[in-house]
Design a protein around this motif. Structure first.
Motif, mmCIF file in Angstrom:
data_model
loop_
_atom_site.group_PDB
_atom_site.id
_atom_site.type_symbol
_atom_site.label_atom_id
_atom_site.label_comp_id
_atom_site.label_asym_id
_atom_site.label_seq_id
_atom_site.Cartn_x
_atom_site.Cartn_y
_atom_site.Cartn_z
ATOM 1 N N ARG A 7 41.723 40.160 34.610
ATOM 2 C CA ARG A 7 40.622 40.940 34.047
ATOM 3 C C ARG A 7 39.308 40.711 34.793
ATOM 4 O O ARG A 7 38.318 41.361 34.514
ATOM 5 C CB ARG A 7 40.483 40.650 32.562
ATOM 6 C CG ARG A 7 41.729 41.162 31.820
ATOM 7 C CD ARG A 7 41.565 41.298 30.353
ATOM 8 N NE ARG A 7 40.359 41.955 29.911
ATOM 9 C CZ ARG A 7 40.170 43.277 29.888
ATOM 10 N NH1 ARG A 7 41.102 44.095 30.289
ATOM 11 N NH2 ARG A 7 39.038 43.774 29.437
ATOM 12 N N ARG A 8 39.313 39.837 35.778
ATOM 13 C CA ARG A 8 38.131 39.652 36.627
ATOM 14 C C ARG A 8 38.040 40.730 37.702
ATOM 15 O O ARG A 8 37.033 40.854 38.369
ATOM 16 C CB ARG A 8 38.184 38.297 37.330
ATOM 17 C CG ARG A 8 38.029 37.117 36.420
ATOM 18 C CD ARG A 8 38.052 35.861 37.242
ATOM 19 N NE ARG A 8 37.873 34.686 36.420
ATOM 20 C CZ ARG A 8 37.826 33.463 36.895
ATOM 21 N NH1 ARG A 8 37.939 33.258 38.198
ATOM 22 N NH2 ARG A 8 37.662 32.445 36.091
ATOM 23 N N PHE A 9 39.113 41.483 37.890
ATOM 24 C CA PHE A 9 39.213 42.450 38.977
ATOM 25 C C PHE A 9 39.331 43.879 38.446
ATOM 26 O O PHE A 9 39.670 44.092 37.290
ATOM 27 C CB PHE A 9 40.454 42.144 39.841
ATOM 28 C CG PHE A 9 40.436 40.775 40.429
ATOM 29 C CD1 PHE A 9 39.745 40.525 41.604
ATOM 30 C CD2 PHE A 9 41.098 39.736 39.806
ATOM 31 C CE1 PHE A 9 39.717 39.253 42.151
ATOM 32 C CE2 PHE A 9 41.077 38.463 40.348
ATOM 33 C CZ PHE A 9 40.388 38.213 41.518
ATOM 34 N N TYR A 10 39.062 44.820 39.330
ATOM 35 C CA TYR A 10 39.293 46.242 39.059
ATOM 36 C C TYR A 10 40.352 46.725 40.035
ATOM 37 O O TYR A 10 40.426 46.254 41.166
ATOM 38 C CB TYR A 10 37.999 47.048 39.220
ATOM 39 C CG TYR A 10 37.026 46.778 38.104
ATOM 40 C CD1 TYR A 10 37.026 47.565 36.961
ATOM 41 C CD2 TYR A 10 36.123 45.728 38.186
ATOM 42 C CE1 TYR A 10 36.147 47.311 35.926
ATOM 43 C CE2 TYR A 10 35.240 45.464 37.157
ATOM 44 C CZ TYR A 10 35.256 46.258 36.028
ATOM 45 O OH TYR A 10 34.393 46.000 35.007
ATOM 46 N N PHE A 11 41.162 47.687 39.586
ATOM 47 C CA PHE A 11 42.296 48.151 40.367
ATOM 48 C C PHE A 11 42.231 49.655 40.571
ATOM 49 O O PHE A 11 41.806 50.397 39.684
ATOM 50 C CB PHE A 11 43.610 47.784 39.649
ATOM 51 C CG PHE A 11 43.755 46.305 39.438
ATOM 52 C CD1 PHE A 11 44.352 45.519 40.397
ATOM 53 C CD2 PHE A 11 43.271 45.710 38.283
ATOM 54 C CE1 PHE A 11 44.477 44.141 40.209
ATOM 55 C CE2 PHE A 11 43.391 44.347 38.087
ATOM 56 C CZ PHE A 11 43.996 43.560 39.044
ATOM 57 N N ASP A 12 42.693 50.089 41.731
ATOM 58 C CA ASP A 12 42.782 51.499 42.067
ATOM 59 C C ASP A 12 43.999 52.095 41.366
ATOM 60 O O ASP A 12 45.081 51.518 41.393
ATOM 61 C CB ASP A 12 42.916 51.634 43.577
ATOM 62 C CG ASP A 12 42.919 53.060 44.084
ATOM 63 O OD1 ASP A 12 42.924 54.004 43.262
ATOM 64 O OD2 ASP A 12 42.912 53.234 45.306
#
Length: 90
Positions: A7-12
Protein backbone atom coordinates in the motif's frame (compact mmCIF):
# COMPACT_ATOMS: atom_id res chain seq x y z
CA UNK A 1 5.96 -9.43 1.37
CA UNK A 2 3.28 -8.20 3.74
CA UNK A 3 0.32 -6.60 2.01
CA UNK A 4 0.67 -3.48 4.16
CA UNK A 5 3.95 -2.69 2.39
CA UNK A 6 2.27 -2.89 -1.02
CA UNK A 7 0.00 0.00 0.00
CA UNK A 8 3.05 2.28 -0.07
CA UNK A 9 3.07 2.02 -3.88
CA UNK A 10 0.80 2.83 -6.81
CA UNK A 11 0.37 0.43 -9.72
CA UNK A 12 -0.40 0.84 -13.40
CA UNK A 13 -3.67 -0.80 -14.41
CA UNK A 14 -2.49 -1.60 -17.94
CA UNK A 15 -0.01 -4.48 -17.76
CA UNK A 16 -1.16 -5.70 -21.24
CA UNK A 17 -3.19 -8.56 -19.72
CA UNK A 18 -6.58 -8.15 -18.05
CA UNK A 19 -5.98 -11.02 -15.61
CA UNK A 20 -2.63 -9.56 -14.58
CA UNK A 21 -4.32 -6.20 -13.93
CA UNK A 22 -6.55 -7.91 -11.36
CA UNK A 23 -3.57 -8.94 -9.21
CA UNK A 24 -2.52 -5.51 -7.83
CA UNK A 25 -6.19 -4.72 -7.12
CA UNK A 26 -6.45 -7.94 -5.11
CA UNK A 27 -3.15 -7.42 -3.32
CA UNK A 28 -2.99 -3.65 -2.66
CA UNK A 29 -6.53 -2.43 -3.34
CA UNK A 30 -8.15 -0.49 -6.18
CA UNK A 31 -7.23 2.75 -4.41
CA UNK A 32 -3.59 1.96 -5.26
CA UNK A 33 -4.17 1.20 -8.96
CA UNK A 34 -4.40 3.97 -11.54
CA UNK A 35 -5.12 3.96 -15.25
CA UNK A 36 -2.06 4.77 -17.27
CA UNK A 37 -0.84 4.91 -20.82
CA UNK A 38 2.43 4.25 -22.57
CA UNK A 39 2.16 7.59 -24.40
CA UNK A 40 4.19 8.75 -26.30
CA UNK A 41 5.42 5.21 -27.00
CA UNK A 42 3.22 3.12 -29.27
CA UNK A 43 3.06 -0.04 -27.17
CA UNK A 44 -0.11 0.41 -25.14
CA UNK A 45 -3.71 -0.33 -26.02
CA UNK A 46 -5.54 2.05 -28.34
CA UNK A 47 -8.32 2.44 -25.78
CA UNK A 48 -6.98 2.20 -22.21
CA UNK A 49 -10.45 2.73 -20.74
CA UNK A 50 -11.74 -0.31 -22.63
CA UNK A 51 -8.84 -2.34 -21.24
CA UNK A 52 -9.96 -1.55 -17.71
CA UNK A 53 -13.44 -2.85 -18.52
CA UNK A 54 -11.84 -6.22 -19.41
CA UNK A 55 -10.45 -6.78 -15.88
CA UNK A 56 -12.24 -9.86 -14.51
CA UNK A 57 -14.64 -9.31 -11.63
CA UNK A 58 -14.12 -5.56 -11.44
CA UNK A 59 -16.78 -4.03 -9.19
CA UNK A 60 -18.24 -0.59 -9.93
CA UNK A 61 -16.40 1.04 -7.01
CA UNK A 62 -13.10 -0.53 -8.06
CA UNK A 63 -13.65 0.71 -11.62
CA UNK A 64 -14.31 4.26 -10.36
CA UNK A 65 -11.13 4.11 -8.26
CA UNK A 66 -8.99 3.02 -11.22
CA UNK A 67 -10.60 5.48 -13.66
CA UNK A 68 -10.71 8.51 -11.41
CA UNK A 69 -10.40 8.42 -7.63
CA UNK A 70 -6.88 6.99 -7.30
CA UNK A 71 -5.40 9.66 -9.59
CA UNK A 72 -7.27 12.41 -7.74
CA UNK A 73 -5.95 11.14 -4.45
CA UNK A 74 -2.41 10.75 -5.76
CA UNK A 75 -2.28 14.15 -7.47
CA UNK A 76 -4.44 16.00 -4.97
CA UNK A 77 -8.14 16.70 -5.37
CA UNK A 78 -7.59 20.18 -6.78
CA UNK A 79 -4.96 19.14 -9.32
CA UNK A 80 -7.29 19.41 -12.32
CA UNK A 81 -8.39 22.98 -11.62
CA UNK A 82 -4.82 24.11 -10.76
CA UNK A 83 -3.51 22.57 -13.99
CA UNK A 84 -6.26 24.25 -16.03
CA UNK A 85 -5.40 27.65 -14.51
CA UNK A 86 -1.73 27.19 -15.45
CA UNK A 87 -2.67 26.43 -19.07
CA UNK A 88 -4.97 29.48 -19.19
CA UNK A 89 -2.19 31.72 -17.87
CA UNK A 90 0.33 30.50 -20.47
Amino acid sequence: MPRELLRRFYFDALPHDAKAARHPINMAGADRVVIGTDHPLDMGPDGPVGSIDEIPGLAAQERESVYNLTARSLLGEGWHSRNRRRKDEA
